[in-house]
Design a protein around this motif. Structure first.
Motif, PDB file in Angstrom:
ATOM      1  N   ILE A  90       0.833  -1.203   0.000  1.00  0.00           N
ATOM      2  CA  ILE A  90       0.000   0.000   0.000  1.00  0.00           C
ATOM      3  C   ILE A  90       0.871   1.258   0.000  1.00  0.00           C
ATOM      4  N   TYR A  91       1.984   1.224   0.722  1.00  0.00           N
ATOM      5  CA  TYR A  91       2.862   2.390   0.797  1.00  0.00           C
ATOM      6  C   TYR A  91       3.943   2.389  -0.279  1.00  0.00           C
ATOM      7  N   GLU A  93       3.490   2.799  -3.703  1.00  0.00           N
ATOM      8  CA  GLU A  93       2.651   3.111  -4.857  1.00  0.00           C
ATOM      9  C   GLU A  93       3.493   3.295  -6.120  1.00  0.00           C
ATOM     10  N   ALA A  99       1.568   4.829 -13.509  1.00  0.00           N
ATOM     11  CA  ALA A  99       0.342   4.079 -13.207  1.00  0.00           C
ATOM     12  C   ALA A  99      -0.808   4.420 -14.150  1.00  0.00           C
TER      13      ALA A  99
END
Length: 113
Positions: A90-91, A93, A99
């Motif tokens: 989650i951390y 990214e 993305a």
């Protein structure tokens, strides 16, 4: 009869999830991951339903198993590992400039199925 169907669904979905997951692990190409995604996603949902049914059938046995201290510690360590790995991903990214185009290309590739 329903227990037998659940057992077969769990077995087949395990085969599908493990083989598609291993293939994506070994063939580390985003294009291949997108190609395998429908199989992995569909059988992931089937597996979730089958596991929930399996757990409901075997809930008392599972409670009995975790009364054993070694099993409870092992289960706790597995949960800690899971939470830790979720925290890491989650951390970690993917930068938006990578993305966003990647997500757009993946959506385009999946729409051609």
């Amino acid at each position: 009869m329903f227990r037998k169907i659940v057992a077969v669904a769990l077995f087949v979905s395990f085969i599908a999830m493990s083989t598609s997951g291993l293939l994506m692990f070994v063939i580390e190409k985003p294009s291949f991951t997108i190609q395998m995604h429908p199989v992995h996603k569909l059988f992931g949902l089937i597996m979730i339903l089958a596991v929930l049914a399996h757990l409901s059938f075997n809930f008392k046995s599972i409670l009995h198993y975790i009364k054993n201290k070694s099993v409870a510690v092992f289960g706790g360590l597995m949960i800690i590992l899971l939470i830790g790995l979720y925290g890491v991903v989650i951390y970690n990214e993917v930068p938006p400039e990578i993305a966003i185009p990647m997500d757009e290309l993946a959506a385009e590739a999946e729409s051609h199925e």
